[in-house]
Design a protein around this motif. Structure first.
Motif, PDB file in Angstrom:
ATOM      1  N   TYR A 157      38.870 -11.963 -22.416  1.00  0.00           N
ATOM      2  CA  TYR A 157      39.632 -13.167 -22.090  1.00  0.00           C
ATOM      3  C   TYR A 157      40.838 -13.267 -23.015  1.00  0.00           C
ATOM      4  O   TYR A 157      40.753 -12.912 -24.185  1.00  0.00           O
ATOM      5  CB  TYR A 157      38.750 -14.407 -22.277  1.00  0.00           C
ATOM      6  N   TRP A 158      41.944 -13.772 -22.492  1.00  0.00           N
ATOM      7  CA  TRP A 158      43.140 -14.014 -23.299  1.00  0.00           C
ATOM      8  C   TRP A 158      43.975 -15.079 -22.614  1.00  0.00           C
ATOM      9  O   TRP A 158      43.737 -15.438 -21.464  1.00  0.00           O
ATOM     10  CB  TRP A 158      43.943 -12.731 -23.511  1.00  0.00           C
ATOM     11  N   GLY A 159      44.940 -15.571 -23.350  1.00  0.00           N
ATOM     12  CA  GLY A 159      45.874 -16.547 -22.803  1.00  0.00           C
ATOM     13  C   GLY A 159      47.287 -16.012 -22.871  1.00  0.00           C
ATOM     14  O   GLY A 159      47.644 -15.301 -23.811  1.00  0.00           O
ATOM     15  N   SER A 160      48.076 -16.310 -21.859  1.00  0.00           N
ATOM     16  CA  SER A 160      49.475 -15.884 -21.814  1.00  0.00           C
ATOM     17  C   SER A 160      50.284 -16.880 -20.995  1.00  0.00           C
ATOM     18  O   SER A 160      49.737 -17.569 -20.130  1.00  0.00           O
ATOM     19  CB  SER A 160      49.614 -14.514 -21.146  1.00  0.00           C
ATOM     20  N   HIS A 161      51.566 -16.894 -21.255  1.00  0.00           N
ATOM     21  CA  HIS A 161      52.455 -17.709 -20.441  1.00  0.00           C
ATOM     22  C   HIS A 161      52.420 -17.163 -19.012  1.00  0.00           C
ATOM     23  O   HIS A 161      52.401 -15.948 -18.807  1.00  0.00           O
ATOM     24  CB  HIS A 161      53.882 -17.652 -20.996  1.00  0.00           C
ATOM     25  N   LYS A 162      52.396 -18.065 -18.038  1.00  0.00           N
ATOM     26  CA  LYS A 162      52.267 -17.630 -16.641  1.00  0.00           C
ATOM     27  C   LYS A 162      53.462 -16.799 -16.174  1.00  0.00           C
ATOM     28  O   LYS A 162      53.346 -16.065 -15.201  1.00  0.00           O
ATOM     29  CB  LYS A 162      52.044 -18.823 -15.726  1.00  0.00           C
ATOM     30  N   ASP A 163      54.596 -16.887 -16.864  1.00  0.00           N
ATOM     31  CA  ASP A 163      55.768 -16.113 -16.477  1.00  0.00           C
ATOM     32  C   ASP A 163      55.993 -14.877 -17.336  1.00  0.00           C
ATOM     33  O   ASP A 163      57.028 -14.213 -17.196  1.00  0.00           O
ATOM     34  CB  ASP A 163      57.019 -17.003 -16.513  1.00  0.00           C
ATOM     35  N   SER A 164      55.056 -14.550 -18.236  1.00  0.00           N
ATOM     36  CA  SER A 164      55.204 -13.313 -19.000  1.00  0.00           C
ATOM     37  C   SER A 164      55.067 -12.136 -18.032  1.00  0.00           C
ATOM     38  O   SER A 164      54.442 -12.246 -16.975  1.00  0.00           O
ATOM     39  CB  SER A 164      54.168 -13.233 -20.123  1.00  0.00           C
ATOM     40  N   GLN A 165      55.643 -11.007 -18.394  1.00  0.00           N
ATOM     41  CA  GLN A 165      55.666  -9.866 -17.465  1.00  0.00           C
ATOM     42  C   GLN A 165      54.261  -9.422 -17.091  1.00  0.00           C
ATOM     43  O   GLN A 165      53.981  -9.156 -15.923  1.00  0.00           O
ATOM     44  CB  GLN A 165      56.463  -8.702 -18.054  1.00  0.00           C
ATOM     45  N   HIS A 166      53.352  -9.324 -18.062  1.00  0.00           N
ATOM     46  CA  HIS A 166      52.007  -8.851 -17.712  1.00  0.00           C
ATOM     47  C   HIS A 166      51.271  -9.862 -16.834  1.00  0.00           C
ATOM     48  O   HIS A 166      50.474  -9.470 -15.988  1.00  0.00           O
ATOM     49  CB  HIS A 166      51.191  -8.466 -18.954  1.00  0.00           C
ATOM     50  N   SER A 167      51.548 -11.148 -16.979  1.00  0.00           N
ATOM     51  CA  SER A 167      50.940 -12.153 -16.101  1.00  0.00           C
ATOM     52  C   SER A 167      51.439 -11.979 -14.667  1.00  0.00           C
ATOM     53  O   SER A 167      50.655 -12.035 -13.710  1.00  0.00           O
ATOM     54  CB  SER A 167      51.259 -13.562 -16.598  1.00  0.00           C
ATOM     55  N   LYS A 168      52.734 -11.748 -14.515  1.00  0.00           N
ATOM     56  CA  LYS A 168      53.287 -11.486 -13.181  1.00  0.00           C
ATOM     57  C   LYS A 168      52.684 -10.214 -12.594  1.00  0.00           C
ATOM     58  O   LYS A 168      52.337 -10.172 -11.412  1.00  0.00           O
ATOM     59  CB  LYS A 168      54.809 -11.331 -13.263  1.00  0.00           C
ATOM     60  N   ASN A 169      52.559  -9.185 -13.437  1.00  0.00           N
ATOM     61  CA  ASN A 169      51.994  -7.925 -12.962  1.00  0.00           C
ATOM     62  C   ASN A 169      50.567  -8.091 -12.469  1.00  0.00           C
ATOM     63  O   ASN A 169      50.179  -7.505 -11.452  1.00  0.00           O
ATOM     64  CB  ASN A 169      52.039  -6.869 -14.068  1.00  0.00           C
ATOM     65  N   ILE A 170      49.768  -8.875 -13.174  1.00  0.00           N
ATOM     66  CA  ILE A 170      48.374  -9.083 -12.785  1.00  0.00           C
ATOM     67  C   ILE A 170      48.294  -9.830 -11.451  1.00  0.00           C
ATOM     68  O   ILE A 170      47.414  -9.556 -10.633  1.00  0.00           O
ATOM     69  CB  ILE A 170      47.603  -9.806 -13.908  1.00  0.00           C
ATOM     70  N   ARG A 171      49.219 -10.754 -11.221  1.00  0.00           N
ATOM     71  CA  ARG A 171      49.234 -11.434  -9.914  1.00  0.00           C
ATOM     72  C   ARG A 171      49.538 -10.436  -8.789  1.00  0.00           C
ATOM     73  O   ARG A 171      49.045 -10.566  -7.680  1.00  0.00           O
ATOM     74  CB  ARG A 171      50.256 -12.567  -9.914  1.00  0.00           C
ATOM     75  N   PHE A 172      50.354  -9.422  -9.102  1.00  0.00           N
ATOM     76  CA  PHE A 172      50.714  -8.405  -8.119  1.00  0.00           C
ATOM     77  C   PHE A 172      49.604  -7.357  -7.964  1.00  0.00           C
ATOM     78  O   PHE A 172      49.300  -6.912  -6.860  1.00  0.00           O
ATOM     79  CB  PHE A 172      52.027  -7.733  -8.536  1.00  0.00           C
ATOM     80  N   ASN A 173      49.029  -6.924  -9.087  1.00  0.00           N
ATOM     81  CA  ASN A 173      48.054  -5.830  -9.083  1.00  0.00           C
ATOM     82  C   ASN A 173      47.014  -6.103 -10.154  1.00  0.00           C
ATOM     83  O   ASN A 173      47.329  -6.102 -11.344  1.00  0.00           O
ATOM     84  CB  ASN A 173      48.781  -4.503  -9.355  1.00  0.00           C
ATOM     85  N   LYS A 174      45.782  -6.308  -9.755  1.00  0.00           N
ATOM     86  CA  LYS A 174      44.710  -6.687 -10.688  1.00  0.00           C
ATOM     87  C   LYS A 174      44.269  -5.551 -11.610  1.00  0.00           C
ATOM     88  O   LYS A 174      43.591  -5.780 -12.598  1.00  0.00           O
ATOM     89  CB  LYS A 174      43.504  -7.182  -9.908  1.00  0.00           C
ATOM     90  N   ASN A 175      44.648  -4.307 -11.295  1.00  0.00           N
ATOM     91  CA  ASN A 175      44.195  -3.156 -12.068  1.00  0.00           C
ATOM     92  C   ASN A 175      44.959  -3.058 -13.381  1.00  0.00           C
ATOM     93  O   ASN A 175      46.189  -2.959 -13.384  1.00  0.00           O
ATOM     94  CB  ASN A 175      44.371  -1.874 -11.258  1.00  0.00           C
ATOM     95  N   ILE A 176      44.222  -3.087 -14.481  1.00  0.00           N
ATOM     96  CA  ILE A 176      44.818  -2.983 -15.809  1.00  0.00           C
ATOM     97  C   ILE A 176      44.037  -1.973 -16.632  1.00  0.00           C
ATOM     98  O   ILE A 176      42.967  -1.514 -16.232  1.00  0.00           O
ATOM     99  CB  ILE A 176      44.851  -4.343 -16.555  1.00  0.00           C
ATOM    100  N   PHE A 177      44.581  -1.660 -17.795  1.00  0.00           N
ATOM    101  CA  PHE A 177      43.912  -0.799 -18.754  1.00  0.00           C
ATOM    102  C   PHE A 177      44.045  -1.469 -20.114  1.00  0.00           C
ATOM    103  O   PHE A 177      45.149  -1.854 -20.505  1.00  0.00           O
ATOM    104  CB  PHE A 177      44.573   0.585 -18.769  1.00  0.00           C
TER     105      PHE A 177
END
Length: 154
Positions: free
Chosen positions: A44-64
């Motif tokens: 779990y983590w917190g980030s601004h909803k407009d940070s790049q990784h937050s936008k990326n996760i909305r587009f593609n849930k796959n992360i590393f």
């Protein structure tokens, strides 16, 4: 040889994870985040909803995720590598759970509960691991090579 126990020790000791994500135009993005690891094996983590990784996760849930201790001498580092599916939390109970984990891990909380839901700009995220690896010693033609060994957390 890397073990599940050692992977768990690293995960519990290191408070920052590096999240690799992919933008909607296919570009890679890395971001370090203060994170917490729950007994449910999720991160779990917190980030601004407009940070790049937050936008990326909305587009593609796959992360590393990568968790490593950068303070040890060269050649002595151990890291945990995690393929996961991430999402922004929307359920109030999940948000409260994640918020509690994050604030318990750090004495001074970054955000108040009311700031990470509703109209606030900060969102809490959850990554559900799919596979774990650790780095291991590898050699080819007398040179060190990056070798990863899968570990299964109990």
């Amino acid at each position: 040889m890397p073990t599940a126990q050692r992977a768990r020790e690293i995960i519990e000791a290191i408070h920052y994870s590096t999240i690799a994500s992919i933008s909607d135009d296919g570009l890679p993005w890395n971001a370090p985040v203060f994170s917490a690891y729950g007994k449910d094996d999720n991160f779990y983590w917190g980030s601004h909803k407009d940070s790049q990784h937050s936008k990326n996760i909305r587009f593609n849930k796959n992360i590393f995720l990568v968790i490593y201790d950068s303070t040890v001498p060269a050649g002595k580092g151990e890291g945990v590598y995690i393929r996961a599916a991430a999402k922004e939390l929307e359920d109030p109970q999940e948000i409260e759970f994640a918020h509690r984990l994050l604030t318990e891990r750090h004495i001074a909380p970054y955000w108040k509960l009311e700031e990470v839901q509703g109209g606030g700009p900060i969102r809490l995220y959850k990554a559900v691991p799919e596979k774990f690896w650790m780095n291991a010693d590898g050699e080819k033609d007398g040179h060190y090579i990056d070798v990863r060994v899968e570990v299964r957390l109990p």
